[in-house]
Design a protein around this motif. Structure first.
Motif, PDB file in Angstrom:
ATOM      1  N   VAL A 121      52.144  38.536  47.988  1.00 48.98           N
ATOM      2  CA  VAL A 121      51.131  39.589  48.059  1.00 48.98           C
ATOM      3  C   VAL A 121      51.840  40.893  48.384  1.00 48.98           C
ATOM      4  N   GLU A 122      51.618  41.893  47.546  1.00 50.28           N
ATOM      5  CA  GLU A 122      52.204  43.222  47.760  1.00 50.28           C
ATOM      6  C   GLU A 122      51.090  44.252  47.686  1.00 50.28           C
ATOM      7  N   GLY A 123      51.217  45.296  48.475  1.00 50.62           N
ATOM      8  CA  GLY A 123      50.240  46.367  48.410  1.00 50.62           C
ATOM      9  C   GLY A 123      50.049  47.018  49.751  1.00 50.62           C
ATOM     10  N   ASP A 124      48.817  47.468  49.998  1.00 48.17           N
ATOM     11  CA  ASP A 124      48.485  48.144  51.243  1.00 48.17           C
ATOM     12  C   ASP A 124      47.076  47.730  51.674  1.00 48.17           C
ATOM     13  N   GLY A 125      46.487  48.464  52.581  1.00 44.07           N
ATOM     14  CA  GLY A 125      45.171  48.117  53.096  1.00 44.07           C
ATOM     15  C   GLY A 125      44.051  48.286  52.093  1.00 44.07           C
ATOM     16  N   LYS A 126      44.292  49.030  51.009  1.00 44.58           N
ATOM     17  CA  LYS A 126      43.245  49.303  50.007  1.00 44.58           C
ATOM     18  C   LYS A 126      43.349  48.412  48.766  1.00 44.58           C
ATOM     19  N   ALA A 127      44.569  48.071  48.358  1.00 42.51           N
ATOM     20  CA  ALA A 127      44.749  47.327  47.110  1.00 42.51           C
ATOM     21  C   ALA A 127      45.971  46.426  47.201  1.00 42.51           C
ATOM     22  N   ILE A 128      45.876  45.258  46.552  1.00 40.98           N
ATOM     23  CA  ILE A 128      47.005  44.330  46.520  1.00 40.98           C
ATOM     24  C   ILE A 128      47.227  43.789  45.112  1.00 40.98           C
ATOM     25  N   LYS A 129      48.479  43.392  44.870  1.00 41.99           N
ATOM     26  CA  LYS A 129      48.850  42.647  43.670  1.00 41.99           C
ATOM     27  C   LYS A 129      49.196  41.241  44.133  1.00 41.99           C
ATOM     28  N   PRO A 143      51.539  27.810  32.987  1.00 40.36           N
ATOM     29  CA  PRO A 143      51.609  28.946  32.055  1.00 40.36           C
ATOM     30  C   PRO A 143      52.251  30.212  32.627  1.00 40.36           C
ATOM     31  N   TYR A 144      52.536  30.261  33.933  1.00 40.45           N
ATOM     32  CA  TYR A 144      52.998  31.495  34.557  1.00 40.45           C
ATOM     33  C   TYR A 144      54.497  31.449  34.836  1.00 40.45           C
ATOM     34  N   GLN A 145      55.113  32.625  34.853  1.00 39.30           N
ATOM     35  CA  GLN A 145      56.524  32.785  35.180  1.00 39.30           C
ATOM     36  C   GLN A 145      56.639  33.555  36.494  1.00 39.30           C
ATOM     37  N   PRO A 146      57.658  33.274  37.322  1.00 37.25           N
ATOM     38  CA  PRO A 146      57.837  34.058  38.554  1.00 37.25           C
ATOM     39  C   PRO A 146      57.841  35.550  38.242  1.00 37.25           C
ATOM     40  N   GLY A 147      57.086  36.304  39.031  1.00 43.13           N
ATOM     41  CA  GLY A 147      56.976  37.742  38.826  1.00 43.13           C
ATOM     42  C   GLY A 147      55.737  38.170  38.061  1.00 43.13           C
ATOM     43  N   ASP A 148      55.057  37.209  37.400  1.00 45.50           N
ATOM     44  CA  ASP A 148      53.817  37.544  36.691  1.00 45.50           C
ATOM     45  C   ASP A 148      52.764  38.031  37.688  1.00 45.50           C
ATOM     46  N   ILE A 149      52.096  39.124  37.363  1.00 43.60           N
ATOM     47  CA  ILE A 149      50.978  39.579  38.186  1.00 43.60           C
ATOM     48  C   ILE A 149      49.764  38.752  37.760  1.00 43.60           C
ATOM     49  N   LEU A 150      49.249  37.954  38.702  1.00 42.26           N
ATOM     50  CA  LEU A 150      48.126  37.070  38.398  1.00 42.26           C
ATOM     51  C   LEU A 150      46.809  37.830  38.396  1.00 42.26           C
ATOM     52  N   LEU A 151      46.605  38.655  39.416  1.00 41.36           N
ATOM     53  CA  LEU A 151      45.447  39.525  39.489  1.00 41.36           C
ATOM     54  C   LEU A 151      45.659  40.539  40.584  1.00 41.36           C
ATOM     55  N   ARG A 152      44.803  41.553  40.600  1.00 42.93           N
ATOM     56  CA  ARG A 152      44.852  42.576  41.629  1.00 42.93           C
ATOM     57  C   ARG A 152      43.478  42.664  42.273  1.00 42.93           C
ATOM     58  N   LEU A 153      43.453  42.945  43.553  1.00 46.21           N
ATOM     59  CA  LEU A 153      42.207  43.147  44.285  1.00 46.21           C
ATOM     60  C   LEU A 153      42.248  44.524  44.919  1.00 46.21           C
ATOM     61  N   GLU A 154      41.102  45.183  44.938  1.00 46.74           N
ATOM     62  CA  GLU A 154      41.015  46.528  45.486  1.00 46.74           C
ATOM     63  C   GLU A 154      39.747  46.646  46.326  1.00 46.74           C
ATOM     64  N   LYS A 155      39.902  47.163  47.543  1.00 50.52           N
ATOM     65  CA  LYS A 155      38.758  47.367  48.434  1.00 50.52           C
ATOM     66  C   LYS A 155      38.214  48.775  48.248  1.00 50.52           C
ATOM     67  N   THR A 156      36.900  48.865  48.148  1.00 55.13           N
ATOM     68  CA  THR A 156      36.226  50.158  48.196  1.00 55.13           C
ATOM     69  C   THR A 156      35.307  50.112  49.412  1.00 55.13           C
ATOM     70  N   ASP A 157      34.566  51.180  49.637  1.00 55.01           N
ATOM     71  CA  ASP A 157      33.662  51.208  50.791  1.00 55.01           C
ATOM     72  C   ASP A 157      32.643  50.075  50.751  1.00 55.01           C
ATOM     73  N   SER A 158      32.213  49.690  49.542  1.00 56.67           N
ATOM     74  CA  SER A 158      31.122  48.722  49.461  1.00 56.67           C
ATOM     75  C   SER A 158      31.456  47.444  48.702  1.00 56.67           C
ATOM     76  N   ALA A 159      32.674  47.315  48.185  1.00 52.24           N
ATOM     77  CA  ALA A 159      32.949  46.153  47.342  1.00 52.24           C
ATOM     78  C   ALA A 159      34.423  45.752  47.369  1.00 52.24           C
ATOM     79  N   LEU A 160      34.659  44.562  46.841  1.00 55.30           N
ATOM     80  CA  LEU A 160      36.003  44.046  46.611  1.00 55.30           C
ATOM     81  C   LEU A 160      36.115  43.861  45.101  1.00 55.30           C
ATOM     82  N   ASN A 161      36.852  44.730  44.450  1.00 62.34           N
ATOM     83  CA  ASN A 161      36.932  44.711  42.988  1.00 62.34           C
ATOM     84  C   ASN A 161      38.123  43.893  42.517  1.00 62.34           C
ATOM     85  N   THR A 162      37.912  43.177  41.417  1.00 57.13           N
ATOM     86  CA  THR A 162      38.931  42.317  40.820  1.00 57.13           C
ATOM     87  C   THR A 162      39.439  42.958  39.538  1.00 57.13           C
ATOM     88  N   PHE A 163      40.758  42.943  39.372  1.00 60.63           N
ATOM     89  CA  PHE A 163      41.384  43.397  38.138  1.00 60.63           C
ATOM     90  C   PHE A 163      42.158  42.201  37.596  1.00 60.63           C
TER      91      PHE A 163
END
Length: 189
Positions: A121-129, A143-163
């Motif tokens: 897990v890399e990132g900060d208090g607002k968003a992670i990879k 199906p995955y290789q080391p270093g592949d970004i699986l997904l990202r999460l981002e916090k907003t004031d009212s939600a947890l968004n998925t990328f």
């Protein structure tokens, strides 16, 4: 009950046994971590301490507890999907700290799927990879290789968004990035 019925029942037990054992081991690890946290020796606490000299008296040392912005992400996150007549997909992400690094254990279970992954897990208090590290026991596909970004999460004031990145939802209409899919799991007290 004939042999076929007993054999089918035995196979059902055999399929559920590894999951039950895995759940029991996970529960024991969590209980032992909670128990150990209360009696952490002071030498272990010193790993998170920084010594900063004071401006007016250089010979004195001010002790400050170092805290990572990733600490706010530690916990469980869940998302599930359903497609009629009987296809389900369950996603669980457990973010934890080990040493000075943060990791995610990802379990994806459902229709023709059983993925067991460890990610960094890399990132900060607002968003992670969430970056693929390795496969865990009981994983079925690779199906995955080391270093592949699986997904990202981002916090907003009212939600947890998925990328979505390498991990994609089962249903195409759930595949739009930037929306709320994962939620923090309820914590028992």
């Amino acid at each position: 009950m004939d042999f076929c019925e007993r054999h089918g029942e035995f196979n059902m037990i055999n399929k559920n046994l590894p999951r039950s054992i895995g759940s029991a081991i996970l529960a024991l690890v969590i209980v032992s971590m909670i128990g150990c946290g209360a009696n952490t020796p002071s030498s272990a606490l010193n790993d998170n301490v920084q010594h900063v000299p004071l401006v007016n008296k250089p010979e004195e040392v001010k002790t400050a507890i170092a805290s990572s912005p990733l600490e706010s992400w530690v916990g469980e996150y869940e998302f599930s999907e359903y497609a009629p007549p009987n296809q389900n997909m369950f996603y669980q992400i457990s973010i934890y700290k080990e040493g000075k690094s943060y990791y995610a254990k990802i379990d994806i279970d459902g229709f023709q799927t059983m993925e067991r992954l460890q990610a960094q897990v890399e990132g900060d208090g607002k968003a992670i990879k969430i970056i693929f590290d390795k496969y865990l026991p009981d994983n079925l596909w690779e199906p995955y290789q080391p270093g592949d970004i699986l997904l990202r999460l981002e916090k907003t004031d009212s939600a947890l968004n998925t990328f979505w990145e390498k991990i994609q939802p089962m249903l195409k209409d759930q595949g739009e990035s930037g929306k709320t899919y994962f939620e923090a799991a309820a914590r028992s007290s």
